[in-house]
Design an enzyme around this catalytic site. Structure first.
Site, PDB file in Angstrom:
ATOM      1  N   GLN A  15      -4.970  -1.306   9.439  1.00 59.61           N
ATOM      2  CA  GLN A  15      -4.915  -2.649   8.859  1.00 59.61           C
ATOM      3  C   GLN A  15      -5.556  -3.664   9.800  1.00 59.61           C
ATOM      4  OE1 GLN A  15      -3.846  -3.350   5.792  1.00 59.61           O
ATOM      5  NE2 GLN A  15      -4.043  -5.555   5.965  1.00 59.61           N
TER       6      GLN A  15
ATOM      7  N   LYS B 173       0.842  -1.201   0.000  1.00 59.29           N
ATOM      8  CA  LYS B 173       0.000   0.000   0.000  1.00 59.29           C
ATOM      9  C   LYS B 173       0.872   1.243   0.000  1.00 59.29           C
ATOM     10  CE  LYS B 173      -3.954  -2.258   2.166  1.00 59.29           C
ATOM     11  NZ  LYS B 173      -4.588  -2.691   3.401  1.00 59.29           N
TER      12      LYS B 173
ATOM     13  N   ASP C 130     -11.166   3.138   3.816  1.00 63.66           N
ATOM     14  CA  ASP C 130     -11.611   1.737   3.727  1.00 63.66           C
ATOM     15  C   ASP C 130     -13.124   1.659   3.514  1.00 63.66           C
ATOM     16  OD1 ASP C 130      -9.805  -0.412   3.850  1.00 63.66           O
ATOM     17  OD2 ASP C 130      -9.445  -0.124   5.995  1.00 63.66           O
TER      18      ASP C 130
HETATM   19  N1  GUN Z   1      -6.944  -6.568   5.944  1.00 61.91           N
HETATM   20  C1  GUN Z   1      -7.176  -7.309   4.832  1.00 61.91           C
HETATM   21  N2  GUN Z   1      -7.817  -6.559   3.901  1.00 61.91           N
HETATM   22  C2  GUN Z   1      -7.994  -5.336   4.435  1.00 61.91           C
HETATM   23  C3  GUN Z   1      -8.586  -4.134   3.957  1.00 61.91           C
HETATM   24  O1  GUN Z   1      -9.098  -4.043   2.840  1.00 61.91           O
HETATM   25  N3  GUN Z   1      -8.568  -3.077   4.810  1.00 61.91           N
HETATM   26  C4  GUN Z   1      -8.015  -3.175   6.047  1.00 61.91           C
HETATM   27  N4  GUN Z   1      -8.052  -2.076   6.818  1.00 61.91           N
HETATM   28  N5  GUN Z   1      -7.461  -4.259   6.522  1.00 61.91           N
HETATM   29  C5  GUN Z   1      -7.448  -5.349   5.714  1.00 61.91           C
END
Ligand code: GUN
Length: 308
Positions: A103, A59, A126
């Site tokens: 996350q 990311k 998100d």
């Molecule tokens: N963990 C796995 N996929 C995601 C996601 O799309 N967003 C977040 N915040 N954590 C994750």
């Protein structure tokens, strides 16, 4: 019963995502020049989970590639909920940060819902905050969860107008299944959400013009569940033992989706592969959301990145 068989078009999500990141980058450059605003994304990770570490690194790198500011906050496993909430307060108040992502999963001792709901809805890239879930449900502008947004972009790119199509979504999670249903309803599809209690799931799936698999069960959706010519979107990312028994014995794994790909590709009209389908779209849409959030803070209409 005679069955039409063919070979489906493979939807190249990796290529689409790469183009999208480039387009976000160009839009960011215009925003910097016109308003001197550089979109900023803060990613918070708690603990050492290797898969999460990898996602967070990806990311950060992609955010920088699009010319945005990327801050990563790595916190130890024993971080308290109060400490995490204090960091979120600080990021909510930081004018240089337009998007905040915590996350998941978080360690057991932290209440994930309390943390997600502490993020300012306007920085919730998100799209997990209840306010954004509500905005999506009633058709107001908000921030939409990245994975279903990426699926929708691929579908519109492949099929154009989706109105009147039968969509079946297998999986009812807050992160994928439910928002995917809202988005497809917004495109005037006839939407059904299936789940573990659904009766005769194979027969229901065979009614789908658009079949979205988001259950987290490796290769659960079989070829004879797919209507000939349907478009299949596979959201699953599952690690299973390598096909080679020697490698499997060494603990080597491979990644498969929720769809039995080879079988389904013989029947479907179009299908996303795993890897290289939906996965890359998730990060690209995180950047779309961060750019959108930055534009909204200064009252600028985000460029229509959905338009091709
Ligand atoms: N963990 C796995 N996929 C995601 C996601 O799309 N967003 C977040 N915040 N954590 C994750």
């Amino acid at each position: 019963m005679a069955t039409e068989t063919g070979t489906a078009t493979i939807i190249d999500g990796k290529a689409f995502a790469s183009t999208l990141v480039t387009r976000v980058g160009a839009a960011v450059e215009r925003l910097v020049q016109s308003h001197n605003v550089k979109p900023g994304l803060a990613v918070v990770i708690v603990g050492e989970d290797p898969a999460s570490q990898l996602y967070v690194r990806n990311k950060g790198e992609t955010t920088l590639k699009a010319g945005m500011r990327s801050d990563t906050h790595r916190l130890p496993e024993d971080t308290t909920q109060e400490q995490l909430l204090a960091l979120i307060d600080q990021l909510n108040a930081d004018d240089g940060i337009h998007g905040i992502l915590v996350q998941l999963p978080l360690p057991q001792h932290i209440d994930a819902n309390a943390v997600l709901d502490a993020i300012s809805p306007d920085k919730d890239v998100d799209g997990f905050h209840v306010v954004n879930a509500g905005r999506l449900a009633v058709g107001q502008d908000g921030l939409v969860p990245c994975t279903p947004l990426g699926c929708l972009m691929l579908l519109k790119d492949q099929l154009g107008d989706l109105s009147g199509l039968n969509a079946v979504i297998v999986g009812r999670s807050n992160i994928v299944g439910k928002p995917m249903a809202q988005l497809l309803l917004g495109e005037s599809c006839t939407v059904t959400i299936a789940h573990s209690r659904t009766k005769d799931l194979p027969a229901l799936c065979r009614t789908a013009d658009i079949l979205v698999a988001a259950v987290g069960r490796p290769e659960m959706i079989k070829g004879d569940w797919v209507k000939p010519g349907a478009t299949v979107i596979d959201v699953g990312i599952n690690r299973v033992p390598s096909k080679d028994p020697v490698k499997a014995a060494e603990g080597k794994t491979r990644v498969v989706g929720d769809v039995a790909f080879d079988e389904a590709a013989a029947v479907a009209g179009k299908i996303t592969p795993v890897p290289g389908g939906v996965g890359p779209m998730t990060i690209a849409c995180l950047l779309v959301n961060t750019y959108t959030a930055a534009c909204r803070t200064i009252g600028v209409q985000p460029d229509d990145l959905l338009a091709r």
